[in-house]
Design a protein around this motif. Structure first.
Motif, PDB file in Angstrom:
ATOM      1  N   LEU A 121      56.956  77.651 -34.670  1.00 25.18           N
ATOM      2  CA  LEU A 121      57.964  76.479 -34.579  1.00 25.18           C
ATOM      3  C   LEU A 121      59.026  76.510 -35.620  1.00 25.18           C
ATOM      4  O   LEU A 121      58.723  76.966 -36.575  1.00 25.18           O
ATOM      5  N   ARG A 122      60.198  76.399 -35.363  1.00 18.21           N
ATOM      6  CA  ARG A 122      60.991  76.199 -36.207  1.00 18.21           C
ATOM      7  C   ARG A 122      62.201  75.035 -36.412  1.00 18.21           C
ATOM      8  O   ARG A 122      62.217  74.803 -35.097  1.00 18.21           O
ATOM      9  N   VAL A 123      62.194  74.467 -37.305  1.00 19.31           N
ATOM     10  CA  VAL A 123      62.637  73.049 -37.722  1.00 19.31           C
ATOM     11  C   VAL A 123      64.171  73.354 -38.308  1.00 19.31           C
ATOM     12  O   VAL A 123      63.991  73.630 -39.927  1.00 19.31           O
ATOM     13  N   VAL A 124      65.535  73.538 -38.043  1.00 18.38           N
ATOM     14  CA  VAL A 124      66.240  73.256 -38.808  1.00 18.38           C
ATOM     15  C   VAL A 124      66.964  72.170 -38.507  1.00 18.38           C
ATOM     16  O   VAL A 124      67.417  71.234 -38.206  1.00 18.38           O
ATOM     17  N   TRP A 125      67.573  72.121 -40.304  1.00 21.95           N
ATOM     18  CA  TRP A 125      68.304  70.634 -40.773  1.00 21.95           C
ATOM     19  C   TRP A 125      69.545  70.306 -41.243  1.00 21.95           C
ATOM     20  O   TRP A 125      69.940  71.270 -42.092  1.00 21.95           O
ATOM     21  N   VAL A 126      70.484  70.219 -39.900  1.00 23.70           N
ATOM     22  CA  VAL A 126      72.186  70.957 -40.173  1.00 23.70           C
ATOM     23  C   VAL A 126      72.217  69.329 -40.465  1.00 23.70           C
ATOM     24  O   VAL A 126      72.383  68.529 -40.869  1.00 23.70           O
ATOM     25  N   GLN A 127      72.977  69.795 -41.676  1.00 26.84           N
ATOM     26  CA  GLN A 127      73.190  68.827 -42.385  1.00 26.84           C
ATOM     27  C   GLN A 127      75.189  69.313 -43.253  1.00 26.84           C
ATOM     28  O   GLN A 127      75.405  70.465 -43.164  1.00 26.84           O
ATOM     29  N   THR A 128      75.985  67.974 -43.226  1.00 25.22           N
ATOM     30  CA  THR A 128      77.213  68.160 -44.417  1.00 25.22           C
ATOM     31  C   THR A 128      77.482  66.515 -45.389  1.00 25.22           C
ATOM     32  O   THR A 128      76.414  65.960 -45.058  1.00 25.22           O
ATOM     33  N   SER A 129      77.929  66.421 -45.911  1.00 24.14           N
ATOM     34  CA  SER A 129      79.217  65.305 -46.483  1.00 24.14           C
ATOM     35  C   SER A 129      78.580  63.917 -45.277  1.00 24.14           C
ATOM     36  O   SER A 129      78.948  64.006 -44.359  1.00 24.14           O
ATOM     37  N   GLU A 130      78.638  63.022 -46.078  1.00 25.18           N
ATOM     38  CA  GLU A 130      78.777  62.184 -44.861  1.00 25.18           C
ATOM     39  C   GLU A 130      80.096  61.464 -44.561  1.00 25.18           C
ATOM     40  O   GLU A 130      80.561  61.604 -43.568  1.00 25.18           O
ATOM     41  N   ASP A 131      81.002  61.985 -45.549  1.00 26.48           N
ATOM     42  CA  ASP A 131      82.232  61.912 -45.351  1.00 26.48           C
ATOM     43  C   ASP A 131      82.994  63.316 -44.594  1.00 26.48           C
ATOM     44  O   ASP A 131      83.433  62.477 -43.506  1.00 26.48           O
ATOM     45  N   VAL A 132      82.635  64.163 -44.348  1.00 30.15           N
ATOM     46  CA  VAL A 132      82.980  65.052 -43.551  1.00 30.15           C
ATOM     47  C   VAL A 132      82.097  64.655 -42.097  1.00 30.15           C
ATOM     48  O   VAL A 132      82.874  64.751 -41.132  1.00 30.15           O
ATOM     49  N   ALA A 133      81.305  63.872 -41.989  1.00 33.32           N
ATOM     50  CA  ALA A 133      80.772  64.016 -40.255  1.00 33.32           C
ATOM     51  C   ALA A 133      81.345  62.417 -40.365  1.00 33.32           C
ATOM     52  O   ALA A 133      81.806  62.572 -38.845  1.00 33.32           O
ATOM     53  N   ARG A 134      81.765  62.139 -41.182  1.00 33.36           N
ATOM     54  CA  ARG A 134      81.828  60.619 -40.714  1.00 33.36           C
ATOM     55  C   ARG A 134      84.084  61.151 -39.905  1.00 33.36           C
ATOM     56  O   ARG A 134      83.955  60.808 -38.826  1.00 33.36           O
ATOM     57  N   GLN A 135      84.415  62.206 -40.476  1.00 36.43           N
ATOM     58  CA  GLN A 135      85.584  62.597 -39.860  1.00 36.43           C
ATOM     59  C   GLN A 135      85.772  63.128 -38.954  1.00 36.43           C
ATOM     60  O   GLN A 135      86.412  63.190 -37.730  1.00 36.43           O
ATOM     61  N   ARG A 136      84.620  64.375 -38.846  1.00 35.66           N
ATOM     62  CA  ARG A 136      84.526  64.403 -38.031  1.00 35.66           C
ATOM     63  C   ARG A 136      83.841  63.705 -36.353  1.00 35.66           C
ATOM     64  O   ARG A 136      84.798  63.960 -34.715  1.00 35.66           O
ATOM     65  N   ILE A 137      83.325  62.876 -36.637  1.00 40.60           N
ATOM     66  CA  ILE A 137      83.124  61.600 -35.662  1.00 40.60           C
ATOM     67  C   ILE A 137      84.123  60.978 -35.190  1.00 40.60           C
ATOM     68  O   ILE A 137      84.516  60.872 -34.103  1.00 40.60           O
ATOM     69  N   ILE A 138      85.110  60.551 -35.675  1.00 40.46           N
ATOM     70  CA  ILE A 138      86.060  59.993 -35.497  1.00 40.46           C
ATOM     71  C   ILE A 138      87.138  60.914 -35.203  1.00 40.46           C
ATOM     72  O   ILE A 138      88.032  60.905 -33.338  1.00 40.46           O
ATOM     73  N   ALA A 139      87.609  61.896 -35.844  1.00 46.84           N
ATOM     74  CA  ALA A 139      88.073  63.418 -34.480  1.00 46.84           C
ATOM     75  C   ALA A 139      88.072  63.084 -33.299  1.00 46.84           C
ATOM     76  O   ALA A 139      88.326  63.591 -32.356  1.00 46.84           O
ATOM     77  N   ARG A 140      85.858  64.006 -32.851  1.00 49.12           N
ATOM     78  CA  ARG A 140      85.770  63.981 -31.641  1.00 49.12           C
ATOM     79  C   ARG A 140      85.710  62.668 -30.701  1.00 49.12           C
ATOM     80  O   ARG A 140      86.150  63.044 -29.432  1.00 49.12           O
ATOM     81  N   ALA A 141      86.715  61.594 -31.155  1.00 46.24           N
ATOM     82  CA  ALA A 141      86.686  60.872 -30.287  1.00 46.24           C
ATOM     83  C   ALA A 141      85.691  59.514 -29.177  1.00 46.24           C
ATOM     84  O   ALA A 141      85.556  59.773 -27.909  1.00 46.24           O
ATOM     85  N   ASN A 142      84.469  59.604 -29.094  1.00 42.24           N
ATOM     86  CA  ASN A 142      83.151  60.252 -28.000  1.00 42.24           C
ATOM     87  C   ASN A 142      83.131  58.626 -28.304  1.00 42.24           C
ATOM     88  O   ASN A 142      82.627  57.513 -29.056  1.00 42.24           O
ATOM     89  N   PRO A 143      83.191  57.646 -27.333  1.00 43.88           N
ATOM     90  CA  PRO A 143      82.580  56.085 -27.420  1.00 43.88           C
ATOM     91  C   PRO A 143      81.525  56.130 -27.651  1.00 43.88           C
ATOM     92  O   PRO A 143      81.647  54.530 -27.633  1.00 43.88           O
ATOM     93  N   ASN A 144      80.368  57.038 -27.435  1.00 44.30           N
ATOM     94  CA  ASN A 144      78.765  56.379 -27.707  1.00 44.30           C
ATOM     95  C   ASN A 144      78.394  56.502 -29.027  1.00 44.30           C
ATOM     96  O   ASN A 144      77.867  56.164 -29.222  1.00 44.30           O
ATOM     97  N   ASP A 145      80.207  57.105 -30.077  1.00 38.98           N
ATOM     98  CA  ASP A 145      80.217  56.370 -31.824  1.00 38.98           C
ATOM     99  C   ASP A 145      81.054  55.200 -31.787  1.00 38.98           C
ATOM    100  O   ASP A 145      80.425  54.875 -32.936  1.00 38.98           O
ATOM    101  N   ALA A 146      81.218  54.312 -30.595  1.00 40.63           N
ATOM    102  CA  ALA A 146      81.725  53.698 -30.924  1.00 40.63           C
ATOM    103  C   ALA A 146      80.607  52.064 -32.362  1.00 40.63           C
ATOM    104  O   ALA A 146      80.844  51.736 -33.598  1.00 40.63           O
ATOM    105  N   TYR A 147      79.610  52.388 -31.991  1.00 38.01           N
ATOM    106  CA  TYR A 147      78.706  51.441 -32.225  1.00 38.01           C
ATOM    107  C   TYR A 147      78.285  51.981 -34.103  1.00 38.01           C
ATOM    108  O   TYR A 147      78.657  50.943 -34.895  1.00 38.01           O
ATOM    109  N   LYS A 148      78.700  52.861 -33.776  1.00 37.39           N
ATOM    110  CA  LYS A 148      77.963  54.008 -35.347  1.00 37.39           C
ATOM    111  C   LYS A 148      79.422  53.610 -36.317  1.00 37.39           C
ATOM    112  O   LYS A 148      79.450  52.714 -37.517  1.00 37.39           O
ATOM    113  N   LEU A 149      80.693  53.708 -35.904  1.00 30.89           N
ATOM    114  CA  LEU A 149      81.814  53.091 -37.140  1.00 30.89           C
ATOM    115  C   LEU A 149      81.876  52.339 -37.204  1.00 30.89           C
ATOM    116  O   LEU A 149      82.450  51.873 -37.890  1.00 30.89           O
TER     117      LEU A 149
END
Length: 193
Positions: A121-149
């Motif tokens: 078993l291996r568990v990789v915790w993938v991380q980045t800053s909150e700002d970078v993650a939010r920018q990526r979420i906005i850029a990908r424009a996936n409707p599933n992220d609407a509630y989150k945003l």
């Protein structure tokens, strides 16, 4: 050697992209076939239909209604599918946030996962800053992220960041701007005996 590798972390950290980039190198390094199981690919359409019936919004993936009724069955099905592949001798990469399971140490528990004790078993915790993650979420424009945003402050408050004992055994990976050397080092850590 059979491997069950989880790529976990919050939205926008690049879990799926990382897992896809490492699939070939992991097969080469381990000498075993792998399959990739992404929660959104496996359950996205089904969950969209189910949550639309419950809430009227097929993209409602972060509301209390979704979290209470659909989250856990999605994850259980994901883990059950991984187990089926492992029983056939196919190592498995599983992609999903899985933050509750990381926090509760379930992804290190062979019995809870229902996998044989000899599965690595291996568990990789993938991380980045909150700002970078939010920018990526906005850029990908996936409707599933609407509630989150739309409810970003609520979402960010419930974001789990491993610390203390919950970090034990995790392979922490900063996915802000990884190099090929970073990828190679992670592959080596995943396949290490």
């Amino acid at each position: 050697m059979s491997l069950l590798v989880f790529f976990c972390g919050h939205a926008g950290t690049g879990k799926t992209t990382l897992a896809k980039n490492l699939l070939g190198p992991l097969m080469s390094a381990s000498g075993t076939p792998f399959c990739l199981l992404d929660k959104d690919t496996l359950y996205g359409s089904y969950s969209a239909a189910a949550i639309a019936m419950l809430s009227g919004d097929p993209n409602d993936r972060d509301s209390p209604l979704f979290l209470q009724h659909l989250r856990d069955p999605e994850y259980r099905g994901l883990i059950d599918t991984a187990r089926d592949n492992l029983e056939l001798g196919v190592s498995t990469l599983v992609v999903g946030p899985l933050s509750r399971e990381v926090r509760e140490r379930r992804l290190f528990d062979h019995a809870w996962l229902g996998v044989a004790p000899e599965v690595t078993l291996r568990v990789v915790w993938v991380q980045t800053s909150e700002d970078v993650a939010r920018q990526r979420i906005i850029a990908r424009a996936n409707p599933n992220d609407a509630y989150k945003l739309a409810h970003w402050d609520d979402y960010r408050r419930r974001r789990f960041e491993p610390s203390g004992a919950s970090r034990a055994g995790l392979l922490i990976f900063d996915n802000t701007a990884p190099t090929s050397a970073d990828h190679e080092a992670l592959v080596a850590r995943i396949v290490a005996r």
